[in-house]
Design a protein around this motif. Structure first.
Motif, short mmCIF file in Angstrom:
data_model
loop_
_atom_site.label_atom_id
_atom_site.label_comp_id
_atom_site.label_asym_id
_atom_site.label_seq_id
_atom_site.Cartn_x
_atom_site.Cartn_y
_atom_site.Cartn_z
N MET A 108 47.74 27.67 48.43
CA MET A 108 47.24 28.94 47.95
C MET A 108 47.35 28.99 46.43
O MET A 108 48.43 28.86 45.88
CB MET A 108 48.07 30.06 48.57
N GLN A 109 46.24 29.12 45.77
CA GLN A 109 46.22 29.18 44.32
C GLN A 109 46.61 30.57 43.84
O GLN A 109 46.47 31.55 44.57
CB GLN A 109 44.84 28.81 43.79
N VAL A 110 47.11 30.65 42.60
CA VAL A 110 47.50 31.92 42.01
C VAL A 110 46.70 32.13 40.72
O VAL A 110 46.69 31.26 39.84
CB VAL A 110 49.02 31.97 41.70
N TYR A 111 46.04 33.27 40.63
CA TYR A 111 45.29 33.65 39.44
C TYR A 111 46.27 33.98 38.31
O TYR A 111 47.24 34.71 38.51
CB TYR A 111 44.42 34.87 39.75
N LEU A 112 46.01 33.42 37.12
CA LEU A 112 46.85 33.70 35.96
C LEU A 112 46.17 34.63 34.96
O LEU A 112 46.76 35.61 34.53
CB LEU A 112 47.26 32.40 35.26
N LEU A 113 44.93 34.31 34.56
CA LEU A 113 44.25 35.12 33.56
C LEU A 113 42.79 34.74 33.48
O LEU A 113 42.37 33.71 33.98
CB LEU A 113 44.91 34.96 32.18
N THR A 114 42.02 35.61 32.83
CA THR A 114 40.64 35.30 32.46
C THR A 114 40.63 35.15 30.95
O THR A 114 40.94 36.09 30.21
CB THR A 114 39.68 36.41 32.90
N ALA A 115 40.30 33.94 30.49
CA ALA A 115 40.38 33.63 29.07
C ALA A 115 39.38 34.46 28.26
O ALA A 115 38.23 34.61 28.64
CB ALA A 115 40.11 32.15 28.85
#
Length: 115
Positions: free
Chosen positions: A1-8
């Motif tokens: 399961m991937q985890v969203y960090l940010l939108t650059a």
């Protein structure tokens, strides 16, 4: 399961093939039981044009520096900490505004599921 960090949105700085992204990540937006990403942890970059790129964490943490007296300083509210993400393994031209940055293999404490 991937985890969203940010939108650059952009690049805050670069050194030796590594790029510090903006905006910084609010600590409270990360899953509560995630183990902090470490250098070399794999990332997936989801570009606005649909391309997927692989990159790695170069560093992830609180920005600090020392003043003339040797005191550690930060430029944020300690009650609402933000973390800077620096990535490596891509070219500057690959980091487009709107690129989503995802942690590919997050590690969690005490369970395999975020809470």
């Amino acid at each position: 399961m991937q985890v969203y960090l940010l939108t650059a949105e952009g690049i805050a700085g670069s050194y030796e093939g590594a790029f510090r992204l903006t905006p910084r990540v609010l600590l409270r937006n990360l899953p509560r039981n995630i183990i902090m990403p470490m250098p070399e942890d794999p990332l997936e970059l989801r570009l606005p044009n649909g391309r997927l790129l692989q990159a790695h964490v170069a560093s992830f943490g609180v920005d600090t520096w020392r003043d003339a007296e040797g005191n550690l300083l930060i430029d944020m509210d300690p009650a609402n900490p933000v973390l800077s993400l620096t990535i490596t393994g891509v070219e500057l031209s690959d980091i487009l505004p709107g690129t989503e940055i995802w942690l590919r293999e997050p590690k969690f404490q005490a369970s395999d599921k975020p809470s």
